[in-house]
Motif scaffolding. Structure first.
Motif, PDB file in Angstrom:
ATOM      1  N   GLU A   5       0.837  -1.093  -0.191  1.00  0.00           N
ATOM      2  CA  GLU A   5      -0.027   0.120  -0.257  1.00  0.00           C
ATOM      3  C   GLU A   5       0.980   1.137  -0.166  1.00  0.00           C
ATOM      4  N   GLU A  23      -6.503   1.477  -3.449  1.00  0.00           N
ATOM      5  CA  GLU A  23      -7.787  -0.069  -3.001  1.00  0.00           C
ATOM      6  C   GLU A  23      -7.915   0.001  -4.508  1.00  0.00           C
ATOM      7  N   MET A  27      -5.354  -2.151  -6.052  1.00  0.00           N
ATOM      8  CA  MET A  27      -4.565  -2.989  -5.308  1.00  0.00           C
ATOM      9  C   MET A  27      -5.795  -4.567  -5.732  1.00  0.00           C
ATOM     10  N   ASP A  28      -6.827  -4.128  -5.526  1.00  0.00           N
ATOM     11  CA  ASP A  28      -7.711  -4.907  -6.108  1.00  0.00           C
ATOM     12  C   ASP A  28      -8.189  -5.610  -7.326  1.00  0.00           C
ATOM     13  N   ASN A  88      -4.902  -7.874  -7.582  1.00  0.00           N
ATOM     14  CA  ASN A  88      -5.165  -8.669  -6.415  1.00  0.00           C
ATOM     15  C   ASN A  88      -3.946  -9.258  -5.206  1.00  0.00           C
ATOM     16  N   THR A 135      -4.719  -7.187  -2.650  1.00  0.00           N
ATOM     17  CA  THR A 135      -5.317  -6.055  -1.233  1.00  0.00           C
ATOM     18  C   THR A 135      -5.246  -6.945   0.017  1.00  0.00           C
ATOM     19  N   ASP A 136      -5.049  -8.353   0.020  1.00  0.00           N
ATOM     20  CA  ASP A 136      -4.941  -9.136   1.194  1.00  0.00           C
ATOM     21  C   ASP A 136      -3.225  -9.093   2.293  1.00  0.00           C
ATOM     22  N   ARG A 170      -1.823  -6.089   1.240  1.00  0.00           N
ATOM     23  CA  ARG A 170      -1.934  -4.941   1.608  1.00  0.00           C
ATOM     24  C   ARG A 170      -0.271  -4.107   2.569  1.00  0.00           C
TER      25      ARG A 170
END
Length: 309
Positions: A94, A111, A114-115, A118, A120-121, A123
């Motif tokens: 992030e 956001e 990151m989505d 793939n 996001t988890d 970050r």
């Protein structure tokens, strides 16, 4: 008007000419792939288009913009995948994205990026703890952070395992769905064939051919390679080969032991005739396959070089 037009691009390093005379145009929303042997000039071509290398000659135009007059505007409208060494190892996923976002007057939300990649988890995971595939996805995310119209990806899947490569493919196809233009170089023929709207094959600093994968493959030949192997051994293969040679649709044959290969302009018709013969002789065919031509066949035909991943 093309989103990118390259005319008569040239670049030499001392006595070595890296790019001789390259010209092409890229349309909006395309996945345009440049492939070629090592040292063919594809990375140098990309670096000149990205503004990282000054060309010795030629012209680069992004719509109505060019580097001489509109450099800052072009930089805001393109995204370049940095090499992994450009990532900040002690920052999180992030934090890397947020840092790169500050380089531009406007950016896509971290956001959302990151989505798309793939991650996001992951970050809050530091870059140094990411896998190779995750680092490559982050590098693509950094190229996307300014929401560019044109994105340059230089061999984004090199060194990755098959699953990690497929994850990158999914991102590239997502970019296409968003209407982005992607200019890609790759070492993988399957990748170029699966992803590309058009493929440009470069060798010795020049374009040797450029078209859609299907058109390039279709230009080679209408022949298809048929392979048969016989449970009844070498004699069955030899006798079936003699019948195959008499068929008008078969252009050539090759046999090794109980395995027979033949090239046919009408493979289904050839097999119908041959199966009639093997049934009459009560020969048992163990395996059969029809091999389609591929982009690798095109590459070898145009460059005379075997491809090496």
């Amino acid at each position: 008007m093309p989103v990118l037009e390259v005319k008569n691009l040239r670049k030499a390093f001392g006595a070595v000419t890296a790019v001789q005379d390259i010209s092409f145009a890229v349309e909006a929303g395309e996945i345009f792939t440049i492939i070629g042997p090592n040292g063919a000039g594809k990375t140098t071509t990309l670096e000149m288009i990205e503004g990282l290398q000054p060309p010795d000659g030629g012209h680069i135009q992004f719509g109505s913009l060019n580097w001489a007059k509109n450099g800052d505007e072009i930089k805001r409208s393109i995204g370049v995948q940095p090499q992994s060494s450009a990532l900040f190892d002690l920052l999180t996923v992030e934090e890397n994205l947020e840092l790169f976002a500050t380089f531009y007057p406007q950016s896509r939300s971290t956001e959302e990026v990151m989505d798309m990649i793939n991650l996001t988890d992951q970050r809050r995971k530091h870059v140094k703890k990411l896998s190779g595939g995750q680092k490559q996805r982050l590098a693509i995310g950094l190229a996307m952070i300014n929401d560019p119209d044109v994105i340059f990806l230089d061999e984004p899947t090199t060194g990755l395992d098959p699953q990690a490569r497929r994850n990158i493919w999914d991102i590239i196809l997502q970019l296409k769905e968003l209407g982005k233009t992607t200019i890609l170089t790759t070492h993988y023929m399957e990748e170029a064939e699966q992803l590309s709207d058009r493929v440009c094959i470069v060798d010795q600093g020049q374009i040797v051919t450029l078209d859609t994968p299907a058109e390039l493959i279709g230009r080679l030949t209408k022949e298809r390679e048929v392979r048969l192997s016989f449970l009844d051994g070498e004699e069955a293969a030899r006798e079936t080969e003699s019948i195959a040679k008499s068929l008008a649709s078969v252009t050539r044959t090759s046999r090794e032991g109980s395995a027979l290969r033949l090239w046919s302009t009408r493979p289904e018709e050839s097999l119908y005739e041959l199966f009639g013969y093997t049934k009459e002789k009560d020969y048992q065919v163990e395996q059969i396959s029809i091999r389609e031509m591929s982009l690798e066949d095109v590459f070898i035909a145009f460059t005379g070089k075997e491809w090496r991943d």
